[in-house]
Design a protein around this motif. Structure first.
Motif, mmCIF file in Angstrom:
data_model
loop_
_atom_site.group_PDB
_atom_site.id
_atom_site.type_symbol
_atom_site.label_atom_id
_atom_site.label_comp_id
_atom_site.label_asym_id
_atom_site.label_seq_id
_atom_site.Cartn_x
_atom_site.Cartn_y
_atom_site.Cartn_z
ATOM 1 N N ASN A 29 2.420 -3.334 5.999
ATOM 2 C CA ASN A 29 1.370 -2.326 5.843
ATOM 3 C C ASN A 29 0.071 -2.799 6.480
ATOM 4 O O ASN A 29 -0.090 -3.979 6.808
ATOM 5 N N TYR A 40 0.242 -1.785 -1.005
ATOM 6 C CA TYR A 40 1.588 -2.306 -1.269
ATOM 7 C C TYR A 40 2.232 -2.632 0.077
ATOM 8 O O TYR A 40 2.146 -1.846 1.030
ATOM 9 N N ALA A 41 2.889 -3.788 0.173
ATOM 10 C CA ALA A 41 3.459 -4.218 1.443
ATOM 11 C C ALA A 41 4.612 -5.177 1.196
ATOM 12 O O ALA A 41 4.879 -5.592 0.064
ATOM 13 N N ALA A 42 5.284 -5.539 2.278
ATOM 14 C CA ALA A 42 6.393 -6.500 2.196
ATOM 15 C C ALA A 42 6.354 -7.446 3.379
ATOM 16 O O ALA A 42 5.864 -7.098 4.459
ATOM 17 N N ASP A 53 7.921 -8.418 -1.809
ATOM 18 C CA ASP A 53 6.964 -7.311 -1.858
ATOM 19 C C ASP A 53 5.791 -7.730 -2.725
ATOM 20 O O ASP A 53 5.929 -8.577 -3.623
ATOM 21 N N PHE A 55 1.230 -6.741 -3.729
ATOM 22 C CA PHE A 55 0.025 -5.924 -3.612
ATOM 23 C C PHE A 55 -1.079 -6.801 -3.028
ATOM 24 O O PHE A 55 -1.162 -7.993 -3.329
ATOM 25 N N ARG A 113 1.906 2.927 -5.189
ATOM 26 C CA ARG A 113 3.282 3.399 -5.029
ATOM 27 C C ARG A 113 3.478 4.814 -5.563
ATOM 28 O O ARG A 113 4.213 5.603 -4.971
ATOM 29 N N PHE A 162 10.390 2.537 0.807
ATOM 30 C CA PHE A 162 9.027 2.063 1.050
ATOM 31 C C PHE A 162 8.139 3.082 1.749
ATOM 32 O O PHE A 162 6.926 3.064 1.574
ATOM 33 N N ASN A 166 4.484 4.307 0.022
ATOM 34 C CA ASN A 166 3.281 3.890 0.757
ATOM 35 C C ASN A 166 3.267 2.393 1.030
ATOM 36 O O ASN A 166 2.209 1.757 1.000
ATOM 37 N N GLY A 167 4.451 1.843 1.318
ATOM 38 C CA GLY A 167 4.562 0.408 1.540
ATOM 39 C C GLY A 167 4.762 0.002 2.984
ATOM 40 O O GLY A 167 4.945 -1.189 3.270
#
Length: 252
Positions: A29, A40-42, A53, A55, A113, A162, A166-167
């Motif tokens: 993200n 939120y991301a990975a 994953d 925040f 999320r 995702f 919104n990831g």
């Protein structure tokens, strides 16, 4: 103070003048313009598979990264490996992750999320114990959990939802695993993925799902007659079996 303490989370502080550029080139993200919001991301493998994953938000001259504790050590090691000559420092903090529903206190940030997941805050002092049925909320709203539906080295984040959560940002440019993720988005229809099912009975997390004698997926978190399942969509049109439980794809 308002909220519940999530006891299974670790918060890292990322400092240094390259901190935003550093994460921007690694994760799924957009890490720019984080002031006053949670993202939120990975982190993925070069092959596009999930590693962790988390925040991220910005506070003063630092980024805070909130990750499940069981993945914290490995994530810190991987981020340090990518650091190379970047002006970046990564350190654990003693901050507590506080989350809650309803009206948000002044220090809270909305969970990106889904609105139903409420808010998160990062505090020196702990709050009360968890009393909310977070698993029930996750099942109702199709939210995967680290280490359950999200499996390091196996999960593809688009199959785990995702985009809906919104990831992932498809306009931010390159990051590790971006090519595979973009190809799944633009060149193929997802044939497998996480879905909500209605369930009669119960079975352990990880139970194989069968449909007309053929493998159709895997059963995960269950709550109040519904469950999260990873499914082959072409085999999920009728009744399915997971151990002693009977499943039906939730039309919602």
């Amino acid at each position: 103070m308002q909220g519940e303490t999530a006891t299974d989370r670790t918060v890292f502080r990322i400092t240094g003048e390259d901190r935003v550029h550093f994460l921007q080139g690694l994760v799924s993200n957009d890490m720019r313009d984080l002031d006053g919001r949670l993202v939120y991301a990975a982190l993925l493998t070069p092959q596009g598979k999930y590693i962790a994953d988390f925040f991220v938000t910005a506070i003063a001259d630092a980024l805070l990264l909130d990750v499940k504790t069981c993945l914290a050590e490995d994530l810190a090691r991987r981020l340090s490996m990518y650091r190379l000559r970047s002006a970046v420092e990564i350190a654990r903090t003693g901050l507590h992750v506080i989350r809650g529903l309803g009206p948000a206190p002044a220090d809270a940030l909305a969970d990106p999320r889904a609105p139903a997941l409420g808010w998160r805050a990062y505090r020196i002092a702990a709050a009360g114990p968890e009393t909310t049925d977070w698993d029930g909320l996750r099942v109702t709203h199709g939210i995967p959990e680290t280490g359950i539906e999200l499996i390091p080295g196996e999960t593809y984040i688009l199959e785990a939802g995702f985009e809906r959560l919104n990831g992932v940002d498809f306009h931010k440019g390159c990051y590790v695993g971006q090519e595979v993720t973009a190809r799944m988005k633009h060149k193929t229809d997802l044939k497998k993925g996480l879905a909500t099912v209605r369930i009669e009975g119960a079975a352990p997390v990880g139970t194989a799902i069968m449909a007309q004698g053929k493998p159709a997926g895997t059963l995960f978190t269950q709550s109040d007659g519904r469950a999260l399942a990873y499914l082959r969509f072409d085999r999920a049109s009728g009744p399915m079996q997971a151990g002693d439980a009977v499943l039906h794809l939730d039309p919602a």
